[in-house]
Design a protein around this motif. Structure first.
Motif, PDB file in Angstrom:
ATOM      1  N   ASN A 265      14.102   4.895  19.838  1.00 22.65           N
ATOM      2  CA  ASN A 265      14.464   4.292  18.543  1.00 22.65           C
ATOM      3  C   ASN A 265      15.470   5.166  17.790  1.00 22.65           C
ATOM      4  N   GLY A 266      16.414   5.747  18.523  1.00 17.21           N
ATOM      5  CA  GLY A 266      17.471   6.537  17.906  1.00 17.21           C
ATOM      6  C   GLY A 266      17.106   7.976  17.576  1.00 17.21           C
ATOM      7  N   VAL A 267      15.898   8.403  17.928  1.00 14.25           N
ATOM      8  CA  VAL A 267      15.445   9.757  17.617  1.00 14.25           C
ATOM      9  C   VAL A 267      15.334  10.550  18.921  1.00 14.25           C
ATOM     10  N   ALA A 268      15.898  11.753  18.925  1.00 10.53           N
ATOM     11  CA  ALA A 268      15.837  12.609  20.106  1.00 10.53           C
ATOM     12  C   ALA A 268      14.421  13.148  20.293  1.00 10.53           C
ATOM     13  N   LEU A 269      13.899  12.985  21.488  1.00 10.40           N
ATOM     14  CA  LEU A 269      12.562  13.489  21.797  1.00 10.40           C
ATOM     15  C   LEU A 269      12.623  14.974  22.143  1.00 10.40           C
ATOM     16  N   GLU A 270      11.501  15.648  21.968  1.00 11.97           N
ATOM     17  CA  GLU A 270      11.378  17.057  22.334  1.00 11.97           C
ATOM     18  C   GLU A 270      10.212  17.167  23.300  1.00 11.97           C
ATOM     19  N   ALA A 271      10.427  17.840  24.428  1.00 11.13           N
ATOM     20  CA  ALA A 271       9.376  17.927  25.435  1.00 11.13           C
ATOM     21  C   ALA A 271       9.233  19.345  25.955  1.00 11.13           C
ATOM     22  N   SER A 272       8.014  19.666  26.353  1.00  8.83           N
ATOM     23  CA  SER A 272       7.763  20.949  27.012  1.00  8.83           C
ATOM     24  C   SER A 272       6.657  20.732  28.036  1.00  8.83           C
ATOM     25  N   SER A 273       6.761  21.446  29.137  1.00 10.83           N
ATOM     26  CA  SER A 273       5.738  21.319  30.172  1.00 10.83           C
ATOM     27  C   SER A 273       4.701  22.406  29.976  1.00 10.83           C
ATOM     28  N   SER A 274       3.584  22.273  30.679  1.00 10.66           N
ATOM     29  CA  SER A 274       2.532  23.268  30.560  1.00 10.66           C
ATOM     30  C   SER A 274       2.965  24.605  31.134  1.00 10.66           C
ATOM     31  N   LEU A 275       4.099  24.626  31.827  1.00  6.21           N
ATOM     32  CA  LEU A 275       4.644  25.877  32.338  1.00  6.21           C
ATOM     33  C   LEU A 275       5.007  26.780  31.172  1.00  6.21           C
ATOM     34  N   PHE A 276       5.432  26.169  30.054  1.00  2.00           N
ATOM     35  CA  PHE A 276       5.779  26.927  28.859  1.00  2.00           C
ATOM     36  C   PHE A 276       4.546  27.032  27.981  1.00  2.00           C
ATOM     37  N   SER A 277       4.282  28.217  27.479  1.00  2.00           N
ATOM     38  CA  SER A 277       3.139  28.376  26.587  1.00  2.00           C
ATOM     39  C   SER A 277       3.487  29.396  25.531  1.00  2.00           C
TER      40      SER A 277
ATOM     41  N   MET B  16      -0.737  19.247  35.775  1.00  2.00           N
ATOM     42  CA  MET B  16       0.256  19.762  34.883  1.00  2.00           C
ATOM     43  C   MET B  16       0.523  18.712  33.814  1.00  2.00           C
ATOM     44  N   ASN B  17       0.683  19.174  32.589  1.00  2.05           N
ATOM     45  CA  ASN B  17       0.920  18.258  31.475  1.00  2.05           C
ATOM     46  C   ASN B  17       2.294  18.466  30.873  1.00  2.05           C
ATOM     47  N   LEU B  18       2.786  17.407  30.289  1.00  2.00           N
ATOM     48  CA  LEU B  18       4.040  17.418  29.557  1.00  2.00           C
ATOM     49  C   LEU B  18       3.713  16.950  28.152  1.00  2.00           C
ATOM     50  N   THR B  19       4.166  17.681  27.147  1.00  2.00           N
ATOM     51  CA  THR B  19       3.950  17.289  25.754  1.00  2.00           C
ATOM     52  C   THR B  19       5.275  16.827  25.177  1.00  2.00           C
ATOM     53  N   VAL B  20       5.262  15.645  24.585  1.00  2.00           N
ATOM     54  CA  VAL B  20       6.468  15.062  23.980  1.00  2.00           C
ATOM     55  C   VAL B  20       6.237  14.945  22.485  1.00  2.00           C
ATOM     56  N   ARG B  21       7.146  15.519  21.724  1.00  2.00           N
ATOM     57  CA  ARG B  21       7.055  15.508  20.260  1.00  2.00           C
ATOM     58  C   ARG B  21       8.269  14.792  19.665  1.00  2.00           C
ATOM     59  N   ASN B  22       8.285  14.712  18.351  1.00  2.00           N
ATOM     60  CA  ASN B  22       9.371  14.087  17.594  1.00  2.00           C
ATOM     61  C   ASN B  22       9.419  12.577  17.848  1.00  2.00           C
ATOM     62  N   ILE B  23       8.256  11.986  18.008  1.00  2.00           N
ATOM     63  CA  ILE B  23       8.155  10.535  18.204  1.00  2.00           C
ATOM     64  C   ILE B  23       8.322   9.863  16.841  1.00  2.00           C
ATOM     65  N   PRO B  24       9.215   8.881  16.749  1.00  4.49           N
ATOM     66  CA  PRO B  24       9.442   8.217  15.464  1.00  4.49           C
ATOM     67  C   PRO B  24       8.170   7.592  14.888  1.00  4.49           C
ATOM     68  N   LYS B  25       8.024   7.672  13.573  1.00  2.00           N
ATOM     69  CA  LYS B  25       6.862   7.087  12.891  1.00  2.00           C
ATOM     70  C   LYS B  25       6.797   5.579  13.089  1.00  2.00           C
ATOM     71  N   SER B  26       7.948   4.955  13.305  1.00  2.00           N
ATOM     72  CA  SER B  26       8.003   3.493  13.421  1.00  2.00           C
ATOM     73  C   SER B  26       7.482   2.984  14.766  1.00  2.00           C
ATOM     74  N   CYS B  27       7.247   3.855  15.724  1.00  2.00           N
ATOM     75  CA  CYS B  27       6.808   3.428  17.058  1.00  2.00           C
ATOM     76  C   CYS B  27       5.302   3.207  17.111  1.00  2.00           C
ATOM     77  N   THR B  28       4.922   2.179  17.839  1.00  2.00           N
ATOM     78  CA  THR B  28       3.509   1.949  18.090  1.00  2.00           C
ATOM     79  C   THR B  28       3.100   2.747  19.330  1.00  2.00           C
ATOM     80  N   GLU B  29       1.808   2.873  19.509  1.00  2.00           N
ATOM     81  CA  GLU B  29       1.297   3.586  20.687  1.00  2.00           C
ATOM     82  C   GLU B  29       1.779   2.907  21.970  1.00  2.00           C
ATOM     83  N   GLN B  30       1.759   1.580  21.982  1.00  2.00           N
ATOM     84  CA  GLN B  30       2.178   0.851  23.179  1.00  2.00           C
ATOM     85  C   GLN B  30       3.666   1.047  23.469  1.00  2.00           C
ATOM     86  N   GLU B  31       4.496   1.062  22.425  1.00  2.00           N
ATOM     87  CA  GLU B  31       5.932   1.303  22.621  1.00  2.00           C
ATOM     88  C   GLU B  31       6.173   2.663  23.262  1.00  2.00           C
TER      89      GLU B  31
END
Length: 87
Positions: free
Chosen positions: A69-81, A1-16
């Motif tokens: 970094n002060g930005v609300a994340l948005e997530a959805s699981s693979s249960l939602f399509s 099962m996968n979880l997708t997280v969106r609304n990641i700030p542009k200022s974040c690095t992949e490692q962060e």
């Protein structure tokens, strides 16, 4: 099962992003891939180590309450399509 997280700030690095999600999701995250980092459409796909579908929904709700970094994340699981619900 996968979880997708969106609304990641542009200022974040992949490692962060990886470190933040690993810390917040702990043992539920068995793999984290970050895509389009540094862009307004950056997102992460997390492979969840959970066999019960509703665990993904609960985790998605918890991630929706998180801020990176002060930005609300948005997530959805693979249960939602985008497919209509089965009746």
């Amino acid at each position: 099962m996968n979880l997708t997280v969106r609304n990641i700030p542009k200022s974040c690095t992949e490692q962060e992003v990886r470190d933040f999600l690993k810390k917040e999701l702990g043992h539920y995250a068995s793999g984290i891939e970050v895509h389009e980092v540094g862009t307004p459409t950056a997102y992460a796909v997390i492979e969840l180590d959970a066999s019960v579908p509703y665990v993904g929904e609960v985790i998605a709700r918890q991630v929706n309450a998180l801020h990176l970094n002060g930005v609300a994340l948005e997530a959805s699981s693979s249960l939602f399509s985008d497919e209509p619900p089965q009746r």
